[in-house]
Design a protein around this motif. Structure first.
Motif, PDB file in Angstrom:
ATOM      1  N   MET A   1       0.821  -1.178   0.000  1.00  0.00           N
ATOM      2  CA  MET A   1       0.000   0.000   0.000  1.00  0.00           C
ATOM      3  C   MET A   1       0.870   1.249   0.000  1.00  0.00           C
ATOM      4  SD  MET A   1      -3.038   1.069  -0.186  1.00  0.00           S
ATOM      5  CE  MET A   1      -3.682  -0.572  -0.178  1.00  0.00           C
ATOM      6  N   LEU A   2       1.986   1.190   0.746  1.00  0.00           N
ATOM      7  CA  LEU A   2       2.888   2.345   0.748  1.00  0.00           C
ATOM      8  C   LEU A   2       3.391   2.670  -0.651  1.00  0.00           C
ATOM      9  CD1 LEU A   2       5.111   1.883   3.923  1.00  0.00           C
ATOM     10  CD2 LEU A   2       3.561   3.756   3.446  1.00  0.00           C
ATOM     11  N   LEU A   3       3.668   1.641  -1.427  1.00  0.00           N
ATOM     12  CA  LEU A   3       4.162   1.868  -2.786  1.00  0.00           C
ATOM     13  C   LEU A   3       3.102   2.520  -3.660  1.00  0.00           C
ATOM     14  CD1 LEU A   3       5.994  -1.523  -3.351  1.00  0.00           C
ATOM     15  CD2 LEU A   3       6.958   0.645  -2.588  1.00  0.00           C
ATOM     16  N   ALA A   4       1.866   2.061  -3.543  1.00  0.00           N
ATOM     17  CA  ALA A   4       0.776   2.635  -4.335  1.00  0.00           C
ATOM     18  C   ALA A   4       0.545   4.087  -3.949  1.00  0.00           C
ATOM     19  CB  ALA A   4      -0.499   1.819  -4.143  1.00  0.00           C
ATOM     20  N   ILE A   5       0.621   4.385  -2.658  1.00  0.00           N
ATOM     21  CA  ILE A   5       0.435   5.765  -2.201  1.00  0.00           C
ATOM     22  C   ILE A   5       1.618   6.628  -2.622  1.00  0.00           C
ATOM     23  CG2 ILE A   5       0.249   7.234  -0.158  1.00  0.00           C
ATOM     24  CD1 ILE A   5      -1.390   4.947   1.128  1.00  0.00           C
ATOM     25  N   ALA A   6       2.833   6.077  -2.582  1.00  0.00           N
ATOM     26  CA  ALA A   6       4.013   6.838  -3.005  1.00  0.00           C
ATOM     27  C   ALA A   6       3.925   7.213  -4.475  1.00  0.00           C
ATOM     28  CB  ALA A   6       5.278   6.036  -2.747  1.00  0.00           C
ATOM     29  N   ARG A   7       3.362   6.333  -5.280  1.00  0.00           N
ATOM     30  CA  ARG A   7       3.228   6.611  -6.718  1.00  0.00           C
ATOM     31  C   ARG A   7       2.171   7.668  -6.999  1.00  0.00           C
ATOM     32  NH1 ARG A   7       3.862   0.484  -7.427  1.00  0.00           N
ATOM     33  NH2 ARG A   7       6.071   0.341  -7.894  1.00  0.00           N
ATOM     34  N   ASP A   8       1.117   7.723  -6.163  1.00  0.00           N
ATOM     35  CA  ASP A   8       0.049   8.707  -6.359  1.00  0.00           C
ATOM     36  C   ASP A   8      -0.544   9.096  -5.014  1.00  0.00           C
ATOM     37  OD1 ASP A   8      -1.939  10.357  -7.271  1.00  0.00           O
ATOM     38  OD2 ASP A   8      -3.053   8.798  -8.323  1.00  0.00           O
ATOM     39  N   PRO A   9       0.050  10.095  -4.342  1.00  0.00           N
ATOM     40  CA  PRO A   9      -0.400  10.483  -3.007  1.00  0.00           C
ATOM     41  C   PRO A   9      -1.816  11.059  -2.957  1.00  0.00           C
ATOM     42  CG  PRO A   9       1.749  11.432  -3.495  1.00  0.00           C
ATOM     43  CD  PRO A   9       1.237  10.817  -4.753  1.00  0.00           C
ATOM     44  N   SER A  10      -2.374  11.430  -4.087  1.00  0.00           N
ATOM     45  CA  SER A  10      -3.726  11.982  -4.090  1.00  0.00           C
ATOM     46  C   SER A  10      -4.757  10.982  -4.620  1.00  0.00           C
ATOM     47  CB  SER A  10      -3.772  13.268  -4.913  1.00  0.00           C
ATOM     48  OG  SER A  10      -3.394  13.003  -6.245  1.00  0.00           O
ATOM     49  N   ALA A  11      -4.376   9.713  -4.711  1.00  0.00           N
ATOM     50  CA  ALA A  11      -5.285   8.685  -5.216  1.00  0.00           C
ATOM     51  C   ALA A  11      -6.440   8.461  -4.241  1.00  0.00           C
ATOM     52  CB  ALA A  11      -4.528   7.380  -5.429  1.00  0.00           C
ATOM     53  N   ARG A  12      -7.604   8.140  -4.787  1.00  0.00           N
ATOM     54  CA  ARG A  12      -8.757   7.793  -3.958  1.00  0.00           C
ATOM     55  C   ARG A  12      -8.596   6.363  -3.462  1.00  0.00           C
ATOM     56  NH1 ARG A  12     -13.404   8.485  -8.117  1.00  0.00           N
ATOM     57  NH2 ARG A  12     -11.895   7.197  -9.195  1.00  0.00           N
ATOM     58  N   LEU A  13      -9.318   6.028  -2.393  1.00  0.00           N
ATOM     59  CA  LEU A  13      -9.285   4.660  -1.880  1.00  0.00           C
ATOM     60  C   LEU A  13      -9.663   3.674  -2.972  1.00  0.00           C
ATOM     61  CD1 LEU A  13     -10.862   4.970   1.693  1.00  0.00           C
ATOM     62  CD2 LEU A  13      -8.463   4.707   1.076  1.00  0.00           C
ATOM     63  N   ARG A  14     -10.617   4.050  -3.795  1.00  0.00           N
ATOM     64  CA  ARG A  14     -11.053   3.186  -4.898  1.00  0.00           C
ATOM     65  C   ARG A  14      -9.912   2.909  -5.865  1.00  0.00           C
ATOM     66  NH1 ARG A  14     -16.223   5.378  -7.547  1.00  0.00           N
ATOM     67  NH2 ARG A  14     -16.946   4.587  -5.570  1.00  0.00           N
ATOM     68  N   ASP A  15      -9.134   3.947  -6.170  1.00  0.00           N
ATOM     69  CA  ASP A  15      -8.000   3.784  -7.082  1.00  0.00           C
ATOM     70  C   ASP A  15      -6.902   2.919  -6.461  1.00  0.00           C
ATOM     71  OD1 ASP A  15      -9.341   5.500  -8.832  1.00  0.00           O
ATOM     72  OD2 ASP A  15      -8.340   7.273  -8.000  1.00  0.00           O
ATOM     73  N   LEU A  16      -6.650   3.118  -5.168  1.00  0.00           N
ATOM     74  CA  LEU A  16      -5.650   2.305  -4.479  1.00  0.00           C
ATOM     75  C   LEU A  16      -6.083   0.847  -4.422  1.00  0.00           C
ATOM     76  CD1 LEU A  16      -4.802   4.733  -1.546  1.00  0.00           C
ATOM     77  CD2 LEU A  16      -3.369   4.211  -3.534  1.00  0.00           C
ATOM     78  N   ALA A  17      -7.380   0.631  -4.203  1.00  0.00           N
ATOM     79  CA  ALA A  17      -7.903  -0.735  -4.170  1.00  0.00           C
ATOM     80  C   ALA A  17      -7.718  -1.418  -5.522  1.00  0.00           C
ATOM     81  CB  ALA A  17      -9.377  -0.727  -3.770  1.00  0.00           C
ATOM     82  N   ALA A  18      -8.002  -0.699  -6.579  1.00  0.00           N
ATOM     83  CA  ALA A  18      -7.840  -1.261  -7.926  1.00  0.00           C
ATOM     84  C   ALA A  18      -6.366  -1.545  -8.228  1.00  0.00           C
ATOM     85  CB  ALA A  18      -8.421  -0.314  -8.967  1.00  0.00           C
ATOM     86  N   ALA A  19      -5.478  -0.652  -7.804  1.00  0.00           N
ATOM     87  CA  ALA A  19      -4.051  -0.836  -8.063  1.00  0.00           C
ATOM     88  C   ALA A  19      -3.492  -2.044  -7.312  1.00  0.00           C
ATOM     89  CB  ALA A  19      -3.283   0.423  -7.669  1.00  0.00           C
ATOM     90  N   CYS A  20      -4.046  -2.324  -6.126  1.00  0.00           N
ATOM     91  CA  CYS A  20      -3.542  -3.428  -5.298  1.00  0.00           C
ATOM     92  C   CYS A  20      -4.397  -4.685  -5.386  1.00  0.00           C
ATOM     93  CB  CYS A  20      -3.469  -2.974  -3.839  1.00  0.00           C
ATOM     94  SG  CYS A  20      -2.315  -1.624  -3.584  1.00  0.00           S
ATOM     95  N   CYS A  21      -5.471  -4.622  -6.173  1.00  0.00           N
ATOM     96  CA  CYS A  21      -6.382  -5.761  -6.348  1.00  0.00           C
ATOM     97  C   CYS A  21      -6.962  -6.255  -5.020  1.00  0.00           C
ATOM     98  CB  CYS A  21      -5.687  -6.905  -7.082  1.00  0.00           C
ATOM     99  SG  CYS A  21      -5.132  -6.455  -8.728  1.00  0.00           S
ATOM    100  N   ILE A  22      -7.379  -5.311  -4.190  1.00  0.00           N
ATOM    101  CA  ILE A  22      -8.057  -5.625  -2.940  1.00  0.00           C
ATOM    102  C   ILE A  22      -9.280  -4.737  -2.813  1.00  0.00           C
ATOM    103  CG2 ILE A  22      -5.984  -6.466  -1.764  1.00  0.00           C
ATOM    104  CD1 ILE A  22      -5.734  -3.786  -0.393  1.00  0.00           C
ATOM    105  N   THR A  23     -10.091  -4.969  -1.797  1.00  0.00           N
ATOM    106  CA  THR A  23     -11.321  -4.189  -1.640  1.00  0.00           C
ATOM    107  C   THR A  23     -11.026  -2.821  -1.046  1.00  0.00           C
ATOM    108  OG1 THR A  23     -11.742  -5.004   0.597  1.00  0.00           O
ATOM    109  CG2 THR A  23     -12.641  -6.313  -1.244  1.00  0.00           C
ATOM    110  N   GLU A  24     -11.961  -1.897  -1.244  1.00  0.00           N
ATOM    111  CA  GLU A  24     -11.829  -0.561  -0.666  1.00  0.00           C
ATOM    112  C   GLU A  24     -11.801  -0.625   0.853  1.00  0.00           C
ATOM    113  OE1 GLU A  24     -14.233   2.691  -2.280  1.00  0.00           O
ATOM    114  OE2 GLU A  24     -14.702   1.363  -3.960  1.00  0.00           O
ATOM    115  N   ARG A  25     -12.580  -1.532   1.419  1.00  0.00           N
ATOM    116  CA  ARG A  25     -12.605  -1.688   2.872  1.00  0.00           C
ATOM    117  C   ARG A  25     -11.237  -2.137   3.395  1.00  0.00           C
ATOM    118  NH1 ARG A  25     -17.623  -2.731   5.486  1.00  0.00           N
ATOM    119  NH2 ARG A  25     -17.179  -2.036   7.562  1.00  0.00           N
TER     120      ARG A  25
END
Length: 109
Positions: A1-25
């Protein structure tokens, strides 16, 4: 998750979930854990959230407690400075590439 946030610090939870293939929750739970652990903080910009990473810490697990968070991110988020959106302008330090001896599994002859 840290890597996904480092790549896009303004990403929405939905975008982070899609990038990591996990649920928003699951992302929400991980972000809360990271925030409580001191690895990141959240900052509101209007209706959006921007994540600020705190890279001066080390990992919690005893086997990785000597490793810095910034070292991991430097190794994994490096991009050539000629590309748009470069995270680092210089390659990571060579000490990040030290070889680790991994024993081979024993095979019966």
């Amino acid at each position: 998750m840290l890597l996904a946030i480092a790549r896009d610090p303004s990403a929405r939870l939905r975008d982070l979930a899609a990038a990591c293939c996990i649920t928003e929750r699951a992302v929400q739970s991980i972000v809360v854990d990271l925030e409580q652990g001191g690895y990141l903080s959240r900052e509101r910009h209007g209706r959006r959230t921007r994540y600020l990473l705190h890279l001066d810490g080390t990992f919690r697990h005893p086997a990785e407690a000597h490793l810095s968070v910034s070292g991991l991110l430097a190794l994994t988020t490096f991009r050539d400075s000629g590309h748009q959106g470069a995270v680092h302008s210089e390659p990571p330090p060579t000490w990040l590439f030290t070889a680790v001896s991994v024993p081979r599994p024993y095979k019966d002859a």
